[in-house]
Design an enzyme around this catalytic site. Structure first.
Site: not given
Length: 261
Positions: A72, A165, A169
């Protein structure tokens, strides 16, 4: 330059005798990278949280050159264990593909809870940072190394993901450029790949609604199709090889022309 000065085109994509660590290796883009990089001659450390998915890579028949590691990436101890195991098996890491990532369900800032926000950042940014720092000392000691970070077209504009997200990015691109700036002269090549609409297990739910806004956007994409994991793996292979020796700090967009307008 005459013909005798030209390199063998096949050598520009060869990873013979190279050790490559790939995260997110059990499916999608990471899996395609594993398959293609093995075909190019590399030894692979395949890392994913999905143990069953990793075990399915055994069918590739390259057991001697394939080392599977369940981890993980949000857990620092898991990353330490992966690196130690990889070095014990192969002695070094020449190429790092930071491919793993998680989505946020396109949630807006007011809709995303802190637990999901933290999870997205823990995998997409902090895990990437930890892995990079774990392999950099060895690369610097050898005076060479390649790092390929998986960004997204969501790192170039808004609307390609939710608040978390998209933020991660954008951060991946900034981190890529700063790494290149800091370590390029020391033999480290760092670049990012920015996929567009790619059909993977992670994006199935988003792309399954043919009436969605995203699928309507697809109609205007010059390539006229969704991307595949192999499309991204091919670009990754080029960036990992000697043919990309003068490419530093770049964000390579692979989106079928989605962002040209």
């Amino acid at each position: 330059m005459n013909d005798t000065d030209l390199p063998d085109p096949h050598s520009l994509m060869s990873l013979a005798d190279q050790v490559v660590l790939i995260t997110g290796a059990a499916s999608g883009i990471g899996k395609a990278q594993v398959e293609l990089f093995l075909a190019a001659g590399a030894s692979i450390v395949a890392v994913d949280v999905n143990e069953q998915g990793l075990e399915r890579l055994c069918h590739l028949g390259e057991v001697a050159r394939l080392h599977l590691q369940v981890a993980d990436l949000a857990q620092a101890d898991d990353i330490t264990r992966v690196i130690n195991s990889a070095l014990e098996r192969f002695g070094r890491i020449d190429v790092l593909c930071n491919t793993a990532g998680v989505l946020d369900g396109y949630k807006r800032s007011l809709d995303i809870d802190e637990a999901l926000w933290d999870r997205v950042f823990a995998v997409n940014i902090k895990g990437l940072y930890r892995l990079t720092n774990a392999v950099l000392p060895g690369m610097l000691a050898r005076g060479k190394g390649v790092i390929i970070n998986m960004a997204s077209v969501a790192g170039c504009f808004a609307g390609g993901g939710g608040a978390a997200y998209t933020s991660t990015k954008h951060a991946v691109l900034g981190y890529t450029r700063q790494l290149s700036y800091d370590y390029g002269r020391k033999g480290i090549r760092v670049n990012a790949v920015c996929p567009g609409m790619i059909e993977t297990g992670m994006t199935t739910a988003v792309l399954s609604d043919r009436e969605s806004k995203l699928m309507k956007v697809l109609a205007s994409v010059p390539a006229g199709r969704l991307g595949t994991p192999l499309d991204i793996a091919r670009v990754s292979l080029f960036l990992a090889g000697p043919g990309a020796d003068f490419i530093h700090g770049a964000a390579i967009t692979v989106d079928g022309g989605l962002t040209i307008k």
